[in-house]
Design an enzyme around this catalytic site. Structure first.
Site, PDB file in Angstrom:
ATOM      1  N   LYS A 158       0.836  -1.207   0.000  1.00  0.00           N
ATOM      2  CA  LYS A 158       0.000   0.000   0.000  1.00  0.00           C
ATOM      3  C   LYS A 158       0.869   1.254   0.000  1.00  0.00           C
ATOM      4  O   LYS A 158       0.390   2.342   0.278  1.00  0.00           O
ATOM      5  CB  LYS A 158      -0.897   0.008   1.243  1.00  0.00           C
ATOM      6  CG  LYS A 158      -1.852  -1.164   1.336  1.00  0.00           C
ATOM      7  CD  LYS A 158      -2.637  -1.051   2.640  1.00  0.00           C
ATOM      8  CE  LYS A 158      -3.446  -2.301   2.921  1.00  0.00           C
ATOM      9  NZ  LYS A 158      -3.929  -2.325   4.309  1.00  0.00           N
TER      10      LYS A 158
ATOM     11  N   ARG B 263      16.044  -9.254   4.277  1.00  0.00           N
ATOM     12  CA  ARG B 263      16.548  -9.343   2.895  1.00  0.00           C
ATOM     13  C   ARG B 263      15.854  -8.258   2.087  1.00  0.00           C
ATOM     14  O   ARG B 263      14.643  -8.075   2.210  1.00  0.00           O
ATOM     15  CB  ARG B 263      16.247 -10.714   2.287  1.00  0.00           C
ATOM     16  CG  ARG B 263      16.531 -10.758   0.788  1.00  0.00           C
ATOM     17  CD  ARG B 263      16.461 -12.137   0.213  1.00  0.00           C
ATOM     18  NE  ARG B 263      17.628 -12.930   0.601  1.00  0.00           N
ATOM     19  CZ  ARG B 263      17.911 -14.125   0.097  1.00  0.00           C
ATOM     20  NH1 ARG B 263      17.130 -14.678  -0.815  1.00  0.00           N
ATOM     21  NH2 ARG B 263      18.973 -14.792   0.498  1.00  0.00           N
TER      22      ARG B 263
HETATM   23  N1   CP Z   1      21.593 -18.978  -1.150  1.00  0.00           N
HETATM   24  C1   CP Z   1      20.486 -18.264  -0.948  1.00  0.00           C
HETATM   25  O1   CP Z   1      20.507 -17.109  -0.483  1.00  0.00           O
HETATM   26  O2   CP Z   1      19.324 -18.925  -1.297  1.00  0.00           O
HETATM   27  P1   CP Z   1      17.843 -18.339  -1.157  1.00  0.00           P
HETATM   28  O3   CP Z   1      17.755 -17.169  -2.117  1.00  0.00           O
HETATM   29  O4   CP Z   1      16.912 -19.461  -1.511  1.00  0.00           O
HETATM   30  O5   CP Z   1      17.661 -17.877   0.260  1.00  0.00           O
END
Ligand code: CP
Length: 308
Positions: free
Chosen positions: A82, A104
């Site tokens: 959003k 991440r």
């Molecule tokens: N190696 C690794 O980072 O795999 P993923 O993207 O599946 O987490």
């Protein structure tokens, strides 16, 4: 340290401390109980703004095996959709008092920025093409166990180096531990400022693989190629795919590594990936859980340390 944002700031002794603690967790994970209380009473939130199988699953298992309360934010169904910014999302979660935040993000530097806005420990689970520190640590543990040491080894990292945070973190770690790193790949997939890395660069697999102890293969990271040149997979496999003939140039006991996800028949022949006499790809996954347990335990210890 308060956070684990990259390999760059780590001293060799700190790397060894993490790997030594991770060894104890390899044993625990192979036992029937698989359980410790190192993170008991703590809350861990996983925020993955990019797809993941290995990293997310292993961080979740690692936290649960250490007794933490673990929550996986589903970023696809979160209010990021959003228009909420990364920082607003982080501040919102921070207000719920997590102890560990695993992040991440597709942008290099985003996890560092986020770590400056929150009170808890932040672990970088991969930011753009910058760093993926727990991947390099799990690779280091895999190499140390397979080769009996983590120094004076010749390691070839092959393929799409330019877009790879895995390559960057591994180059930094292997260099700090006094190994020789060779990068092998087409010039279009090499980083521009290659000189700063202190590595040898090869365009030719036949030349670069000669007498190496470790062969680390990387996927073509098309999602980061930004409309630039993408090689044909057929041509790429012919020149840079690891097959039996190319592997024969490495040392007889050279190990084959791949961080995953793997594209069989593009950067690696499926039979080599599955050859338990050469490939340590599944060991890498196993070490991933142990290394993440160790990294989180060490950060949690600092969380509760009295200021000096
Ligand atoms: N190696 C690794 O980072 O795999 P993923 O993207 O599946 O987490």
């Amino acid at each position: 340290a308060k956070h684990l944002l990259g390999i760059e700031p780590l001293r060799p002794e700190a790397i060894t401390t993490i790997l030594d603690l991770a060894e104890t967790y390899v044993d625990l994970n192979r036992s029937d109980t698989k359980r410790s209380n190192a993170l008991s009473g703590l809350t861990q939130i996983n925020m993955f703004f990019e797809n993941s199988t290995r990293t997310q699953a292993s961080f979740e298992l690692a936290g649960k095996r250490l007794g933490a309360v673990v929550m996986n934010m589903s970023m696809a169904t979160s209010s990021v959709k959003k228009g909420e910014t990364l920082i607003d999302t982080a501040l919102t979660l921070n207000a719920m008092h997590p102890d560990l935040l695993v992040v991440r993000h597709p942008q290099s530097g985003a996890v560092d920025l986020l770590s400056q806005k929150v009170n808890c420990a932040v672990l970088n689970a991969g930011d753009g093409r910058h760093e993926h520190p727990t991947q390099a640590l799990l690779d280091a543990l895999t190499i140390r166990r397979a080769k009996g040491r983590l120094h004076r080894l010749n390691v070839a990292i092959c393929g799409d180096i330019a877009h790879s945070r895995v390559a960057r973190s591994n180059i930094l770690l292997l260099g700090k531990m006094e190994n020789r790193v060779r990068l092998i790949g087409p010039p279009t997939l090499m980083p521009e400022a290659i000189g700063e890395f202190g590595v040898e660069v090869y365009q030719d697999m036949e030349e670069g693989l000669r007498d190496v102890d470790v062969v680390m293969m990387l996927r073509l990271q098309k999602e980061r190629m930004d409309g630039g040149f993408i090689p044909s997979e057929r041509e790429y496999y012919h020149r840079y795919g690891l097959d039996a003939a190319k592997l024969a140039l490495a040392k007889d006991d050279a190990i084959v590594m791949h961080p995953g996800p793997m594209n069989r028949g593009v950067e690696i022949d499926g039979e080599i990936a599955d050859d338990i006499n050469r490939s340590v790809i599944q060991d890498q996954v196993e070490m991933g859980v142990a290394v993440r347990m160790a990294a989180m335990e060490l950060l949690a210890r600092n969380l509760h340390a009295e200021p000096a």
